[in-house]
Design an enzyme around this catalytic site. Structure first.
Site, short mmCIF file in Angstrom:
data_model
loop_
_atom_site.label_atom_id
_atom_site.label_comp_id
_atom_site.label_asym_id
_atom_site.label_seq_id
_atom_site.Cartn_x
_atom_site.Cartn_y
_atom_site.Cartn_z
N ASP A 1 0.88 -1.16 0.00
CA ASP A 1 0.00 0.00 0.00
C ASP A 1 0.92 1.22 0.00
O ASP A 1 2.11 1.13 0.36
CB ASP A 1 -0.95 0.01 1.21
CG ASP A 1 -2.13 0.96 0.96
OD1 ASP A 1 -2.07 1.78 0.02
OD2 ASP A 1 -3.12 0.89 1.72
C1 BGC Z 1 -4.93 3.38 0.04
C2 BGC Z 1 -4.98 2.42 -1.12
C3 BGC Z 1 -4.72 3.15 -2.40
C4 BGC Z 1 -3.38 3.85 -2.30
C5 BGC Z 1 -3.02 4.63 -3.54
C6 BGC Z 1 -3.67 4.23 0.05
O1 BGC Z 1 -3.76 5.24 1.00
O2 BGC Z 1 -5.03 2.67 1.26
O3 BGC Z 1 -6.23 1.79 -1.17
O4 BGC Z 1 -4.76 2.25 -3.47
O5 BGC Z 1 -3.42 4.77 -1.22
O6 BGC Z 1 -3.83 5.77 -3.65
#
Ligand code: BGC
Length: 732
Positions: free
Chosen positions: A225
Site C-alpha cells: 500500500d
Molecule cells: C490506500 C490504497 C490506495 C493507495 C493509492 C492508500 O492510502 O489505502 O487503497 O490504493 O493509497 O492511492
C-alpha cells in the site's frame, strides 16, 4: 521477457520500487507501467500534483457504484461487466494496473472505509471480488486485491496491530482473499498498512509467502500500500516485490547494501525484479485497441448497476412504485447527490445524474416541487408545506462526505438529528412519504423504519445513481438489491463494539468469527434489517428444495407470483447443529439470482463448495454430520429447509495418550474399541444409572492416559499404546 539476471543488483533493486507516485521504474528492457486507483473508477492523475488521498485532480472517468453499492447487487456477472468496463477505461487512460478490489470484511460499521468494501460475509465479498478481477483482467489490465490483510479500521491504520486467532483469521479475514486468488488469479495483491499479530503486513513472510504463494498458489506480484513499507529490506525478505510510491531510490540503496553485507539473500531481490518484469509484460503485451472508451455506454452500465444496487427496505401498503402524481422532493441530496466516498478512490466523474432532474423527467406533466430541507425553522416549514400539499413526499436523507471517509472512522452510526426531526414533521402531514438513503457506512435506521412507510437504500451509487433512484421510484426498474451487511438496531449491539478501533496500538478481534449476521444470530439479537434483505415490487414463492448428497449443491423452484417481472436473489445457508467447534447458527454457502416474468417458475441451482463447509484447525476440516440447509430471501426470511448428511474429512490427526475419552468416543472408529476397553474400568451401566449420573459424560474430559491409573492396574501403559496404535491404523 528481459533477462533479469543480466541486470546489475542496483537495477534489480530499482525495479522493486516506484519511479514516481504512480509509476514503476524503467530499467534496460523493462518499461515503466502505471498503477492507479480504483476500485470504482479510474483516478488517473496526469498533472504534477499527485496524492493518495483523492485531493488533486484526475482525468474524467466513469464513477461506477462504489463497492458498498455494487455488493448490494449480489450479481457477479454484472460486477464482471463493470470490471471489464473499468479495464477498458484503464487502457484508454494509459493505466496498466487498477488498484482494487477491496475485499476486507466489514467488521464494524464505524470503519471509515466500509464504502470501499463489499460485505460482512467472506463468501459474498470473495465472489464479487473475483468477478471484478476477472472483468478488469479480461482487458489486459492487472487488478490489485487489497488491503491484504486485516485492515478493518482507519484509525491508526499505519501502525496498529490486528490481533486475531487462527480460526478467525482463516475463516473470516483471509477467506475472501483466498477465494479471489484461487478463482481469479489476480496479477497483483496489495499488502495493507497495519500489523497482523504484531508483524507489519509488508514484512510478514508468513502472510506474503507461506500463505499467499505456497498455500494459495499466487503467482503474481505483491505491491505495498502507498507508504506501507517501513523497512524495505525486511519487506523484500518477506516476499514484497514492489514498494510504492517512489522513495527517490533511498530504499533501493538499502536493499543493495543489505545484499552486499550478506544480510539479504540476493536471490529474493532477483525474484522480486522478475515478478515486476512479468507484470510489465502481462500488462503491456496486448496493447492494441481501447484508445478511447464509450463514455455514454459506460454511463448506461453505471446506471444499470446502480439500479440493481438499490435495496427496497420497506414498502408498506405498496406505496412504491409511484404512480404519476404531484410530488414534493425534499432534501439537498436530491440536488447535490452523495454518490461516492472520500479518499484515494475519489473519481472525477464523466457526468452526474441529478436525482431531482431524473425524477422530474419520469414524473411527466405532474408537478414536482423541491425543497432542500435543513434545520432552520423556515426551511423546515417550507418542506413541511410542500409535503402536505403534494400527493407523495420523497425525502432524501444520508451522510455527507465530511461525516465519513478513508482516513478516519465514525464515532457513531446515527443520521444527523435534524434529518430525523424533519422526517418526523413530514410524516406527520404526509403519510405517503418515501425515504431515499445515501451513505457509505451503515446508519442506524430504527427511527426511519418506524416513521416512513417506504425506504429505498441506495448506499453510494456512483455517477448514475440519480437516474437509478428515479427508475426504481417509478417502477422502470423493479428493485432487486439485497443488503450485503446487517443494519443493527443500535451501535451497542454490533460485534466489535467493545473492541473498536485499536487501543494502544492493538485491535483485539475479540468477537472472533462472529462478525455481522453471525453475531446477531448467535446472540439472538433483533436487527433493523437483516443481511440479505431486500423487497421487490413482485412476490416470489419457494418450493421443492432438493439438496445433493454430501451437499455439493442444491436446487429450489422459485415462482414469481406477483404482477411484474422481477429478480430474486436466492440465498443458501448451512447450519451444523452438532458442530464440534463453536460456529454461527448458520452461514452463507451460496446464492444465485433469477429473473422471472409474472407466473414464471424456474429451478434455481446453487453449487456449494466443500470449502464453505470447513472450519480451520491448523488445516481446513469438514466435519462429517447432518447439515441443515436453508434457502430464502434473507438470513431471517428462510423459506425452505432440508437436512443432508455430509461425509467428514478423513481424520489425519492421530490419537495420543493426551486425547480425551470424549474425543475418542466422538470418533466412530475409536468409540467401540474404547467403550469395550473401559467397560472393565468404569462402574457397570446399572450402578452408574443408579447414581443418577452419566459417568461417561462426566469422564469425557479425562485424558485417556489417566485411565491407566484409574484402572488400578487393569490396563497398562503398553496396552493403552497398543490400543491407540490399532485405532490410529484403522483410521488412516
Ligand atoms: C490506500 C490504497 C490506495 C493507495 C493509492 C492508500 O492510502 O489505502 O487503497 O490504493 O493509497 O492511492
Amino acid at each position: 521477457m528481459a533477462d533479469i539476471s543480466a541486470l546489475s543488483l542496483q537495477q534489480r533493486a530499482a525495479l522493486g520500487s516506484g519511479a514516481t507516485f504512480w509509476t514503476t521504474t524503467a530499467v534496460d528492457g523493462v518499461p515503466s507501467i502505471v498503477l492507479t486507483d480504483g476500485p470504482h473508477g479510474v483516478r488517473k492523475q496526469s498533472g504534477s500534483a499527485t496524492d493518495h488521498l483523492g485531493l488533486a485532480a484526475s482525468e474524467p472517468a466513469t464513477c461506477f457504484p462504489p463497492a458498498v453499492g455494487l455488493a448490494q447487487t449480489w450479481d457477479p456477472a454484472l460486477v464482471e461487466r463493470v470490471g471489464a468496463a473499468l479495464g477498458d477505461e484503464s487502457r484508454s487512460l494509459g493505466v496498466q494496473v487498477l488498484l482494487g478490489p477491496g475485499v476486507n470484511i466489514k467488521r464494524d460499521p464505524r470503519c471509515g472505509r466500509n464504502f470501499e468494501y463489499y460485505s460482512e460475509d467472506p463468501l459474498l465479498a470473495g465472489t464479487l471480488g473475483a468477478a471484478w478481477v476477472r472483468g478488469v483482467q479480461s482487458r489486459g489490465v492487472g487488478a490489485s486485491v487489497k488491503h491484504f490483510a486485516l485492515n478493518n479500521a482507519e484509525y491508526d491504520r499505519m501502525r496498529a496491530s490486528s490481533d486475531v486467532d487462527d480460526r478467525t483469521l482463516r475463516e473470516i479475514y483471509l477467506r475472501a482473499f483466498e477465494q479471489v486468488v484461487r478463482e481469479a488469479q489476480p496479477w497483483t495483491v496489495m499488502c495493507s498498512y497495519n500489523r497482523i499479530n504484531g508483524i507489519y503486513a509488508a514484512e510478514n513472510a508468513w502472510l506474503l509467502t507461506d500463505v499467499l504463494r505456497d498455500e494459495w498458489g499466487f503467482d503474481g506480484l505483491v505491491v505495498s500500500d502507498w507508504g506501507a513499507v517501513r523497512d524495505r529490506v525486511a519487506a523484500v525478505a518477506a516476499g514484497l516485490d514492489l514498494e510504492m510510491p517512489t522513495t527517490g531510490r533511498v530504499s533501493d540503496a538499502d536493499v543493495v547494501a543489505a545484499v552486499q553485507a550478506g544480510a539479504l539473500d540476493e536471490a529474493v531481490v532477483t525474484l522480486a525484479a522478475q515478478r515486476v518484469a512479468r507484470l510489465v509484460q502481462r500488462t503491456t503485451e496486448n496493447t492494441a485497441g481501447n484508445a478511447s472508451f464509450d463514455a455514454a455506454a459506460h454511463h448506461s452500465l453505471a446506471r444499470e448497476a446502480a439500479a440493481a444496487a438499490v435495496v427496497l427496505l420497506k414498502n408498506d401498503g405498496g406505496l412504491l412504485p409511484l404512480t404519476p402524481s404531484r410530488l414534493a422532493v425534499i432534501g439537498s441530496f436530491a440536488q447535490v447527490p452523495r454518490y461516492q466516498g472520500g479518499g484515494s478512490s475519489h473519481v472525477n466523474a464523466t457526468r452526474l445524474d441529478i436525482p431531482l432532474d431524473e425524477i422530474r423527467r419520469l414524473a411527466g406533466p405532474h408537478e414536482v416541487t423541491f425543497c432542500p430541507g435543513g434545520s432552520t425553522p423556515d426551511a423546515v416549514a417550507d418542506a413541511v408545506a410542500a409535503a402536505e400539499s403534494a400527493d407523495t413526499a420523497v425525502l432524501f436523507l444520508g451522510l455527507t462526505a465530511e461525516e465519513e471517509s478513508e482516513g478516519f472512522d465514525r464515532e457513531h452510526i446515527d443520521l444527523p438529528g435534524d434529518q430525523l426531526s424533519l422526517l418526523r414533521e413530514i410524516v406527520a402531514v404526509q403519510p405517503r412519504t418515501v425515504v431515499v438513503l445515501a451513505h457509505g457506512g451503515v446508519v442506524r435506521l430504527d427511527t426511519v423504519a418506524e416513521l416512513a412507510p417506504a425506504i429505498l437504500d441506495g448506499a453510494l451509487l456512483g455517477q448514475a445513481g440519480g437516474g437509478a433512484v428515479a427508475d426504481v421510484l417509478f417502477g422502470v426498474v423493479n428493485p432487486s438489491g439485497r443488503l450485503a451487511e446487517t443494519v443493527p438496531l443500535r451501535l451497542q449491539d454490533t460485534p466489535a463494539y467493545l473492541n473498536f478501533p485499536s487501543e494502544r496500538g492493538h485491535t483485539l478481534y475479540g468477537e472472533r468469527m462472529f462478525v455481522g449476521y453471525r453475531w446477531y444470530d448467535a446472540r439472538g439479537l433483533d436487527v433493523a434489517f437483516p443481511f440479505g434483505h431486500g423487497l421487490s415490487y413482485t412476490r416470489f414463492e419457494y418450493s421443492q428444495l432438493q439438496v445433493d448428497d454430501d451437499l455439493t449443491g442444491l436446487r429450489v423452484s422459485v415462482t414469481n407470483t406477483g404482477e411484474r417481472v422481477g429478480r430474486e436473489v436466492v440465498q443458501a445457508y448451512a447450519a451444523l447443529p452438532a458442530s464440534e467447534v463453536s460456529r454461527p447458527p448458520r452461514w452463507l454457502i451460496g446464492f444465485a439470482g433469477v429473473t422471472l416474468a409474472p407466473g414464471e417458475c424456474q429451478v434455481v441451482e446453487i453449487p456449494v463448495r466443500r470449502a464453505d463447509l470447513a472450519y480451520w484447525n491448523g488445516r481446513w476440516v469438514v466435519q462429517g454430520g447432518d447439515y441443515r440447509v436453508s434457502v430464502g430471501a434473507s438470513i431471517r426470511d428462510l423459506r425452505a429447509e432440508a437436512t443432508v448428511h455430509v461425509e467428514g474429512d478423513a481424520a489425519t490427526t492421530p490419537f495420543t495418550r493426551e486425547s480425551t475419552l470424549g474425543e475418542l468416543l466422538a470418533d466412530p472408529i475409536a468409540a467401540p474399541v474404547v467403550m469395550a476397553a473401559v467397560a472393565d474400568v468404569m462402574p457397570a451401566g446399572d450402578s452408574a444409572a443408579g447414581l443418577g449420573v452419566d459417568l461417561l459424560r462426566m469422564a469425557a474430559s479425562i485424558p485417556i492416559e489417566r485411565m491407566v491409573g484409574f484402572s488400578g492396574g487393569k490396563v497398562s501403559r503398553a496396552q493403552l499404546d497398543e490400543l491407540l496404535a490399532a485405532i490410529n491404523s484403522r483410521r488412516s
